[in-house]
Scaffold this active site. Structure first.
Site: not given
Length: 450
Positions: A223-227, A248, A346
């Site tokens: 997914g989107i994001g730093g981690m 996705e 998603g």
């Protein structure tokens, strides 16, 4: 066999942006194009008609451009902005007082929503890549639900942008000129760039806990994001091999993994050796990588996010972010109280798909603390979700919760076991208070504390 020449049809349908938006009338529902396919020239043309129109309802998804209609209609009295997923741009607009209306959905269902439930799309507009020799316009890095929009809309206007990469399918990644009403040639703006920020120490620690659960041949969704980005970066530096991609969203970290020799897709059960995705957002390096690349396969979202399809890949690893998690294992990833931040997207699709996959695991990541606007530090592991917070992943489906302090597996656990495990990955400064809160809620046994 001689190829048909579509040049004459192209010229017949080619009009100025000002001419194209004349088909829009008061009361219409229109679509502005999703993600990097949001229209620009057509938006600028529509501004000129502001005083002669009313009640124009606009669909968007994760807007990366600030529409000109916001400038001339700051209160949203003429142009009503509706979105399937909020972006940072949308949040800034909403914080400034202009209404941004979110439509709840599981992303996998969006093409069906468009075809069966919305009923009316008067005009669909979207950016596309230039027409190819066969008369097709590629949707670029946002196959998503574009074909559903084209199939449903009463009028279809394409805004050609030469900087849109040609993203191979898959299927439903393009539209034929015979199905188009008007073509507009824009000014070919560059695609939006997501700045890559280096992983923080918190990100890297949390990512390390996830890497412990991975093996050669895993299939990844990020997914989107730093981690999630940190996980991708660390995989690129690891010794893992033969990883696959069924995601996705395609992000730069997948390019890192591929170039490091970690990503071959050879162990995938479906679409072997293909990087499967429904949209891509990142740097120009990512857009260049996917352009005309047979390694990559762009599908509509009802394929990529379909639980029955994604779960056919063994060892599917799903990695996504959250805003807060309560002691029962309820995950909120889309709002702060009643203030919407993003959307379900998603995430729930892939949480479910990963667990259905043989050997699969889903990970919800979050830093153990967050800083409020006044500088106050709060725990992201909470007794109960903030009043009004949206439950993105019910407690019945969450698998692993991960912070920089460790990971907690929730499957098969009682409420007191969940409380114990989640408190153990909370920031140490908040653990004693969380124990007291769990006692008040009747979900703590004192002998459980490690």
């Amino acid at each position: 066999m001689e190829l048909l020449n579509y040049g004459d049809e192209y010229r017949r349908k080619l009009v100025s942006a000002d001419e194209a938006v004349k088909v829009i009338k008061s009361g219409d529902w229109i679509d502005y194009g999703p993600l990097c396919g949001q229209v620009i020239a057509l938006d600028q043309a529509l501004v000129k008609r502001k005083d002669e129109l009313e009640d124009i309802k606009i669909w968007s998804q994760c807007s990366f451009y600030l529409p000109e209609i916001f400038r001339v209609d700051p209160r949203g009295e003429t142009f009503i902005w509706n979105t399937w997923h909020l972006s940072a741009q949308d949040r800034r607009v909403a914080a400034g007082g202009r209404p941004v209306y979110y439509a709840p959905m599981r992303y996998s269902e969006l093409p069906r929503f468009v075809r069966e439930h919305i009923k009316t799309i008067d005009v669909a507009m979207m950016q596309v890549a230039p027409m190819d020799n066969h008369g097709f316009f590629n949707f670029g890095p946002q196959t998503s639900h574009c074909k559903a929009l084209c199939d449903t809309a009463k009028k279809l206007i394409l805004e050609v942008n030469e900087n849109q990469p040609r993203c191979l399918g898959g299927y439903e990644e393009s539209i034929h000129i015979s199905q188009v009403d008007y073509i507009v040639e824009g000014k070919n703006p560059p695609l939006p760039q997501l700045a890559e920020s280096p992983p923080t120490e918190v990100d890297r620690k949390a990512a390390g806990h996830i890497l412990e659960e991975m093996r050669d041949g895993c299939c990844l969704q990020l997914g989107i994001g730093g981690m999630p980005n940190a996980v991708g970066k660390m995989i690129a530096e690891s010794e893992l091999k033969d990883l696959g991609c069924h995601s996705e969203m395609l992000v730069d970290a997948f390019v890192d993994m591929y170039e490091a020799g970690r990503l071959s897709g050879s162990k995938k059960q479906i679409d072997p050796e293909k990087l499967v995705y429904t949209f891509a957002v990142g740097s120009q390096r990512l857009y260049d990588f996917i352009n005309d690349n047979p390694l990559c396969a762009s599908y509509p979202v009802n394929y990529t996010n379909n639980i029955a399809i994604a779960s056919r890949n063994d060892n599917l690893i799903s990695i996504n972010n959250a805003i807060e998690v309560d002691l029962y294992g309820q995950v909120c990833s889309e709002s702060t109280g009643t203030r919407i931040i993003s959307g379900t997207g998603g995430q729930l699709d892939f949480v479910l798909a990963a667990y259905e996959s043989r050997g699969g695991k889903s990970f919800i990541c979050l830093p153990s603390t967050k800083s409020e606007g006044n500088g106050e530090i709060k725990s992201t592991i909470v007794p109960t979700l903030t009043p009004g917070a949206i439950v993105t992943d019910p407690r019945t489906v969450a698998h692993f919760i991960v912070s920089e302090y460790g990971k907690c597996e929730l499957k098969g656990k009682t409420v007191w076991q969940r409380a114990e495990g989640l408190i153990n990955i909370a920031h140490p400064d908040f653990r004693d208070q969380l124990i007291k809160d769990a006692e008040v809620q009747g979900i703590w046994r004192r002998t459980n504390r490690l």
